[in-house]
Design an enzyme around this catalytic site. Structure first.
Site, PDB file in Angstrom:
ATOM      1  N   LYS A   1      82.446  -1.188  32.940  1.00 56.54           N
ATOM      2  CA  LYS A   1      82.770  -1.868  31.681  1.00 56.54           C
ATOM      3  C   LYS A   1      83.747  -0.996  30.903  1.00 56.54           C
ATOM      4  O   LYS A   1      83.552   0.215  30.783  1.00 56.54           O
ATOM      5  CB  LYS A   1      81.520  -2.128  30.836  1.00 56.54           C
ATOM      6  CG  LYS A   1      81.868  -2.985  29.607  1.00 56.54           C
ATOM      7  CD  LYS A   1      80.641  -3.521  28.901  1.00 56.54           C
ATOM      8  CE  LYS A   1      80.057  -2.531  27.924  1.00 56.54           C
ATOM      9  NZ  LYS A   1      79.056  -3.163  27.033  1.00 56.54           N
TER      10      LYS A   1
ATOM     11  N   ARG B   1      73.221  -8.277  25.919  1.00 58.90           N
ATOM     12  CA  ARG B   1      72.369  -7.221  26.483  1.00 58.90           C
ATOM     13  C   ARG B   1      71.899  -6.268  25.390  1.00 58.90           C
ATOM     14  O   ARG B   1      70.814  -5.707  25.465  1.00 58.90           O
ATOM     15  CB  ARG B   1      73.042  -6.514  27.654  1.00 58.90           C
ATOM     16  CG  ARG B   1      74.370  -5.777  27.405  1.00 58.90           C
ATOM     17  CD  ARG B   1      74.194  -4.494  26.671  1.00 58.90           C
ATOM     18  NE  ARG B   1      75.115  -3.465  27.060  1.00 58.90           N
ATOM     19  CZ  ARG B   1      75.502  -2.483  26.259  1.00 58.90           C
ATOM     20  NH1 ARG B   1      75.129  -2.444  24.990  1.00 58.90           N
ATOM     21  NH2 ARG B   1      76.285  -1.536  26.725  1.00 58.90           N
TER      22      ARG B   1
ATOM     23  N   GLN C   1      76.750  -8.199  16.443  1.00 58.06           N
ATOM     24  CA  GLN C   1      75.518  -7.841  17.168  1.00 58.06           C
ATOM     25  C   GLN C   1      74.270  -8.447  16.524  1.00 58.06           C
ATOM     26  O   GLN C   1      73.240  -8.620  17.173  1.00 58.06           O
ATOM     27  CB  GLN C   1      75.346  -6.315  17.281  1.00 58.06           C
ATOM     28  CG  GLN C   1      76.545  -5.560  17.856  1.00 58.06           C
ATOM     29  CD  GLN C   1      77.062  -6.125  19.156  1.00 58.06           C
ATOM     30  OE1 GLN C   1      76.286  -6.523  20.034  1.00 58.06           O
ATOM     31  NE2 GLN C   1      78.386  -6.208  19.288  1.00 58.06           N
TER      32      GLN C   1
ATOM     33  N   ASP D   1      74.082  -6.864   4.161  1.00 55.37           N
ATOM     34  CA  ASP D   1      75.397  -6.432   4.640  1.00 55.37           C
ATOM     35  C   ASP D   1      76.229  -6.103   3.411  1.00 55.37           C
ATOM     36  O   ASP D   1      76.038  -6.704   2.348  1.00 55.37           O
ATOM     37  CB  ASP D   1      76.076  -7.549   5.453  1.00 55.37           C
ATOM     38  CG  ASP D   1      77.260  -7.033   6.266  1.00 55.37           C
ATOM     39  OD1 ASP D   1      77.163  -6.977   7.497  1.00 55.37           O
ATOM     40  OD2 ASP D   1      78.306  -6.665   5.654  1.00 55.37           O
TER      41      ASP D   1
ATOM     42  N   LYS E   1      78.055   9.234  14.202  1.00 60.75           N
ATOM     43  CA  LYS E   1      77.467   8.063  13.543  1.00 60.75           C
ATOM     44  C   LYS E   1      75.968   8.287  13.293  1.00 60.75           C
ATOM     45  O   LYS E   1      75.287   8.900  14.121  1.00 60.75           O
ATOM     46  CB  LYS E   1      77.628   6.821  14.425  1.00 60.75           C
ATOM     47  CG  LYS E   1      79.056   6.259  14.481  1.00 60.75           C
ATOM     48  CD  LYS E   1      79.100   5.131  15.492  1.00 60.75           C
ATOM     49  CE  LYS E   1      80.099   4.072  15.185  1.00 60.75           C
ATOM     50  NZ  LYS E   1      80.033   2.952  16.154  1.00 60.75           N
TER      51      LYS E   1
HETATM   52  N1  LIG Z   1      73.838   0.411  20.836  1.00 60.21           N
HETATM   53  C1  LIG Z   1      74.561  -0.487  21.438  1.00 60.21           C
HETATM   54  O1  LIG Z   1      74.314  -0.837  22.591  1.00 60.21           O
HETATM   55  C2  LIG Z   1      75.696  -1.137  20.699  1.00 60.21           C
HETATM   56  C3  LIG Z   1      76.342  -2.253  21.249  1.00 60.21           C
HETATM   57  C4  LIG Z   1      77.341  -2.880  20.521  1.00 60.21           C
HETATM   58  C5  LIG Z   1      77.716  -2.369  19.291  1.00 60.21           C
HETATM   59  N2  LIG Z   1      77.102  -1.257  18.806  1.00 60.21           N
HETATM   60  C6  LIG Z   1      77.463  -0.697  17.486  1.00 60.21           C
HETATM   61  O2  LIG Z   1      76.826  -1.534  16.525  1.00 60.21           O
HETATM   62  C7  LIG Z   1      77.601  -1.546  15.323  1.00 60.21           C
HETATM   63  C8  LIG Z   1      77.866  -2.989  14.918  1.00 60.21           C
HETATM   64  O3  LIG Z   1      78.649  -3.649  15.892  1.00 60.21           O
HETATM   65  P1  LIG Z   1      79.192  -5.145  15.625  1.00 60.21           P
HETATM   66  O4  LIG Z   1      79.883  -5.564  16.869  1.00 60.21           O
HETATM   67  O5  LIG Z   1      78.110  -5.994  15.061  1.00 60.21           O
HETATM   68  O6  LIG Z   1      80.257  -4.844  14.485  1.00 60.21           O
HETATM   69  P2  LIG Z   1      80.775  -5.814  13.332  1.00 60.21           P
HETATM   70  O7  LIG Z   1      81.992  -5.165  12.791  1.00 60.21           O
HETATM   71  O8  LIG Z   1      80.866  -7.211  13.840  1.00 60.21           O
HETATM   72  O9  LIG Z   1      79.596  -5.778  12.231  1.00 60.21           O
HETATM   73  C9  LIG Z   1      79.277  -4.620  11.481  1.00 60.21           C
HETATM   74  C10 LIG Z   1      78.773  -5.093  10.134  1.00 60.21           C
HETATM   75  O10 LIG Z   1      78.249  -3.964   9.420  1.00 60.21           O
HETATM   76  C11 LIG Z   1      78.587  -4.126   8.054  1.00 60.21           C
HETATM   77  N3  LIG Z   1      78.514  -2.801   7.416  1.00 60.21           N
HETATM   78  C12 LIG Z   1      79.357  -1.759   7.564  1.00 60.21           C
HETATM   79  N4  LIG Z   1      78.895  -0.699   6.861  1.00 60.21           N
HETATM   80  C13 LIG Z   1      77.732  -1.103   6.278  1.00 60.21           C
HETATM   81  C14 LIG Z   1      76.797  -0.474   5.429  1.00 60.21           C
HETATM   82  N5  LIG Z   1      76.948   0.787   5.035  1.00 60.21           N
HETATM   83  N6  LIG Z   1      75.726  -1.201   5.009  1.00 60.21           N
HETATM   84  C15 LIG Z   1      75.560  -2.487   5.385  1.00 60.21           C
HETATM   85  N7  LIG Z   1      76.435  -3.144   6.186  1.00 60.21           N
HETATM   86  C16 LIG Z   1      77.504  -2.451   6.620  1.00 60.21           C
HETATM   87  C17 LIG Z   1      79.990  -4.721   8.072  1.00 60.21           C
HETATM   88  O11 LIG Z   1      80.274  -5.383   6.842  1.00 60.21           O
HETATM   89  C18 LIG Z   1      79.872  -5.701   9.251  1.00 60.21           C
HETATM   90  O12 LIG Z   1      79.479  -6.991   8.847  1.00 60.21           O
HETATM   91  C19 LIG Z   1      78.842  -0.710  15.631  1.00 60.21           C
HETATM   92  O13 LIG Z   1      78.642   0.600  15.162  1.00 60.21           O
HETATM   93  C20 LIG Z   1      78.926  -0.709  17.139  1.00 60.21           C
HETATM   94  O14 LIG Z   1      79.611   0.409  17.636  1.00 60.21           O
HETATM   95  C21 LIG Z   1      76.103  -0.638  19.465  1.00 60.21           C
END
Ligand SMILES: NC(=O)c1ccc[n+]([C@@H]2O[C@H](COP(=O)([O-])OP(=O)(O)OC[C@H]3O[C@@H](n4cnc5c(N)ncnc54)[C@H](O)[C@@H]3O)[C@@H](O)[C@H]2O)c1
Length: 320
Positions: free
Chosen positions: A65, A108, A136, A157, A221
Site C-alpha cells: 500500500k 479496515r 475515518q 470537531d 503526533k
Molecule cells: N491509525 C490508523 O490506522 C489511521 C488510518 C487512517 C488515518 N489515520 C489518521 O487519522 C487522522 C484522521 O484522518 P482522516 O482521514 O479522518 O482525516 P480528515 O482530515 O478527513 O479528518 C480530520 C478531522 O479532524 C478535525 N480536527 C483537526 N484537529 C482537531 C482538533 N484539535 N480537535 C478536533 N478536531 C480536529 C478536522 O477538522 C477534520 O475534520 C489523521 O491523523 C490520519 O493520519 C490513522
C-alpha cells in the site's frame, strides 16, 4: 495475463463492513501465529505532508500500500488520506491487480478499532464519542454499530460544518454535537485528529471507558494526555510501529511511558494469549497506527470477489 484495475467507485460496491471486520480479525490471528510477514512502514516526508510504503505478505497475497497524509487537502476538496494497493501473486510475483485503497484504509481502520472495542470495551457500551469528524469517523461508526448497540454518538470537531455533515449521515444513532469534554465521557471514545498536542484530559475520562486512539500514526503526533496511558490497559497493533509513530511515541520520547508499560498487542488479545477487559472500571486504550496486514486481508477479499464477478476492467500491464 491481465491485471485487474479497480477504481474507487468500483471498490465501494465490493466492500462490506461485516466482511471486513471478519477478515481483519482473522489477519491479526494469522499474523500473530506466524503466518505472514510485515516489515515496518517506510515514511517519506515532504513539506506538505507525508507518504508511507506498507509492504506485506499474508497467505494468498503479497502486496504494497502506498498512502499519503496531507492535512491541508480538505481545503482543496481532496481527502487527507488517499491510497493505492498493488496486489501480487506470492507464488510468481505477478501483479494480479491494482486498486484504489482509500476506502480499504477507512474500512479496515474502522474495523480494527471495533475489533479492539469488542475485546476491550464494556459489553454494555452504548455511547460512542467521535473526536475528529473527518473521513475515518464514518467507518468508525459503521464498524462499531456492527458490534455494539449504539444509542448515541457524541461528536466533536474543530469544524462545525464537518461535525454537522457527519451527524446528518447517522440520524439513527441520535448524534449530538458535543464539547471535547462531553465526547470524552462516552463509553467508547475514538480520537481521529492529526493533532500534535494532547487533546483529551485525564480528568474527563470516566472509569470503564475504552479509547481507540487512531489519529497518531506518525512521529510527533499525539491526542491523549500521557497520564491517561500511565493508568490505562494499553494495547497496540504493532509494538515497534506504535513506539515509533503511535499514541505512545511522544510519551516514550519524553520519558513518560515505556514499551514495558504496554499490556498486549491486539493479536495477543484476539488469539487469547492475553485476556481482554476483566475489570468494568478499568480504562483501556487501543493505540492504532494502522498495519498492512489489515489492508492485505481486505484487498485479498476484494480481489477474489472481483475475479469471480469477471466484469471488471483489466489491462496487460506487464509481460506475461
Ligand atoms: N491509525 C490508523 O490506522 C489511521 C488510518 C487512517 C488515518 N489515520 C489518521 O487519522 C487522522 C484522521 O484522518 P482522516 O482521514 O479522518 O482525516 P480528515 O482530515 O478527513 O479528518 C480530520 C478531522 O479532524 C478535525 N480536527 C483537526 N484537529 C482537531 C482538533 N484539535 N480537535 C478536533 N478536531 C480536529 C478536522 O477538522 C477534520 O475534520 C489523521 O491523523 C490520519 O493520519 C490513522
Amino acid at each position: 495475463m491481465p491485471t485487474l484495475i479497480l477504481s474507487k467507485n468500483e471498490m465501494r460496491g465490493l466492500l462490506s463492513m461485516p466482511e471486513v471486520i471478519e477478515v481483519v480479525e482473522e489477519a491479526f490471528r494469522d499474523w500473530t501465529q506466524g503466518k505472514g510477514n510485515m516489515p515496518p512502514k517506510a515514511y517519506l516526508s515532504v513539506d506538505q505532508g507525508d507518504f508511507r510504503a506498507m509492504p506485506v505478505y499474508l497467505p494468498g497475497v503479497a502486496g504494497l500500500k502506498w498512502v499519503n497524509v496531507h492535512t491541508a487537502n480538505l481545503s482543496r476538496g481532496l481527502p487527507t488520506v488517499m491510497a493505492v494497493w498493488i496486489h501480487n501473486d506470492p507464488e510468481t510475483g505477478y501483479p494480479l491487480a491494482v486498486m484504489d485503497a482509500t476506502d480499504i484504509t477507512a474500512y479496515r481502520t474502522g474495523a480494527t478499532a471495533a475489533i479492539a472495542s469488542k475485546y476491550l470495551a464494556r459489553q454494555d457500551s452504548h455511547t460512542l464519542g467521535i473526536i475528529g469528524a473527518g473521513r475515518q469517523a464514518y467507518t468508525q461508526i459503521q464498524a462499531h454499530a456492527e458490534l455494539f448497540e449504539i444509542h448515541r454518538i457524541n461528536v466533536f470537531d474543530l469544524s462545525e460544518t464537518t461535525a454537522e455533515k457527519l451527524m446528518q449521515s447517522f440520524p439513527e444513532y441520535s448524534p449530538r454535537k458535543s464539547t471535547l469534554e462531553e465526547a470524552t465521557t462516552s463509553d467508547i471514545v475514538c480520537t481521529l485528529t492529526p493533532s500534535r498536542e494532547a487533546l483529551l484530559k485525564k480528568e474527563w475520562v470516566q472509569p470503564g471507558t475504552h479509547i481507540n486512539a487512531i489519529g497518531a500514526d506518525a512521529e510527533g503526533k499525539e491526542e491523549l494526555e500521557p497520564s491517561i496511558l500511565k493508568e490505562a490497559m494499553v494495547v497496540v497493533d504493532d509494538i515497534r510501529q506504535a513506539a515509533a509513530a503511535g499514541e505512545i511515541n511522544m510519551p516514550i520520547t519524553r520519558g513518560q511511558f515505556t514499551v514495558d508499560n504496554v499490556y498486549a498487542t491486539l493479536g495477543d488479545i484476539v488469539t487469547g494469549k492475553k485476556q481482554g477487559r476483566i475489570d468494568p472500571e478499568a480504562i483501556s486504550v487501543f493505540d492504532s497506527t494502522g498495519v498492512a496486514i489489515e489492508d492485505a486481508a481486505v484487498a485479498r477479499l476484494v480481489y477474489e470477489k472481483a475475479r469471480h464477478a469477471g466484469t471488471y476492467q483489466s489491462l496487460d500491464l506487464v509481460d506475461g
